[in-house]
Design a protein around this motif. Structure first.
Motif, mmCIF file in Angstrom:
data_model
loop_
_atom_site.group_PDB
_atom_site.id
_atom_site.type_symbol
_atom_site.label_atom_id
_atom_site.label_comp_id
_atom_site.label_asym_id
_atom_site.label_seq_id
_atom_site.Cartn_x
_atom_site.Cartn_y
_atom_site.Cartn_z
ATOM 1 N N GLN A 1 0.836 -1.209 0.000
ATOM 2 C CA GLN A 1 0.000 0.000 0.000
ATOM 3 C C GLN A 1 0.867 1.254 0.000
ATOM 4 O O GLN A 1 0.576 2.219 -0.721
ATOM 5 C CB GLN A 1 -0.916 0.013 1.227
ATOM 6 N N ARG B 1 -6.130 -8.547 -3.843
ATOM 7 C CA ARG B 1 -5.501 -7.279 -3.437
ATOM 8 C C ARG B 1 -4.139 -7.119 -4.101
ATOM 9 O O ARG B 1 -3.791 -6.030 -4.568
ATOM 10 C CB ARG B 1 -5.368 -7.224 -1.908
ATOM 11 N N GLU C 1 -10.805 -0.248 0.992
ATOM 12 C CA GLU C 1 -11.743 -1.152 0.313
ATOM 13 C C GLU C 1 -13.150 -0.546 0.311
ATOM 14 O O GLU C 1 -14.140 -1.196 0.653
ATOM 15 C CB GLU C 1 -11.737 -2.531 0.975
ATOM 16 N N LEU D 1 -11.791 -5.785 -6.343
ATOM 17 C CA LEU D 1 -11.196 -6.227 -5.081
ATOM 18 C C LEU D 1 -12.275 -6.578 -4.066
ATOM 19 O O LEU D 1 -12.220 -7.631 -3.416
ATOM 20 C CB LEU D 1 -10.296 -5.124 -4.519
#
Length: 219
Positions: A15, A81, A142, A209
């Motif tokens: 991330q 992911r 998300e 996702l």
């Protein structure tokens, strides 16, 4: 539990790498429009010189993601992911390329007086940059609602694009001697419009996702 904690740390690092390349693209877009607005050729050249940085960051993300898959053999949402991160990195790298293309147009125009205020182009840039920030938040959280907001903002960019191209064509009809600058500003508009489309792609990746299926947010 220890293995899972390490995997979560690796996902967090992934991330962070996406955030890094995202911030790079946002910064490059901002500087490219600034260079265009101010006729700052040196700034435009610096953007072009730094373009390879985005390529390297994308490669690093891809390598890291592939290593994660090989070592951890993730399944279900964890695998999605990682795959989505690879796709998002590619979209962001393309956005950075568009910033470089805008810089090239800024160089071609140079210090030549602008035939039209850059109000709409600046608005397109501001919306696109905010879309990218929001899309990265959507991925990290998300959050499909934020992803949907990104797609709705893309409509604003499309409207500005259409209006600006119309204005530029009218200028070209009345003052054909400005054709070169009209063409370059038209390219800039197109680059920003395409950048916004790639951000919308990121929104679609977030839907995949979370939902596990593809959604076309460009309709």
């Amino acid at each position: 539990m220890v293995v899972r904690e390490k995997f979560n740390e690796d996902l967090k690092e992934l991330q962070n790498k996406l955030l890094e390349i995202g911030n790079f693209a946002i910064d490059a877009l901002g500087k490219s429009v600034e260079a265009l607005d101010t006729g700052n050729v040196e700034l435009a050249l610096k953007i072009m010189e730094d373009d390879s940085d985005a390529d390297l960051m994308e490669e690093e993300i891809n390598d890291f993601a592939i290593l994660l898959i090989a070592k951890q053999q993730p399944v279900a949402i964890d695998l999605r992911r990682i795959i989505v991160a690879i796709k998002i990195a590619n979209d962001i790298e393309r956005i950075a390329d568009f910033a470089t293309n805008i810089a090239k147009s800024a160089i071609r125009i140079g210090n030549e007086p602008l035939i039209k205020p850059l109000e709409h182009i600046k608005q397109m840039h501001q919306i696109t940059s905010e879309m990218l920030r929001l899309s990265l938040e959507a991925f990290n959280e998300e959050d499909v609602n934020k992803a949907k907001m990104v797609a709705e903002m893309d409509d604003q960019v499309d409207d500005l694009y259409g209006q600006t191209i119309k204005d530029l064509l009218e200028i070209n009809q009345k003052n054909p001697e400005h054709m070169s600058q009209v063409n370059n500003l038209s390219f800039v508009c197109r680059f920003l419009e395409r950048a916004a489309d790639h951000v919308t792609n990121i929104g679609e990746h977030v839907f995949y996702l979370v939902k596990g299926r593809r959604y076309d947010l460009n309709k």
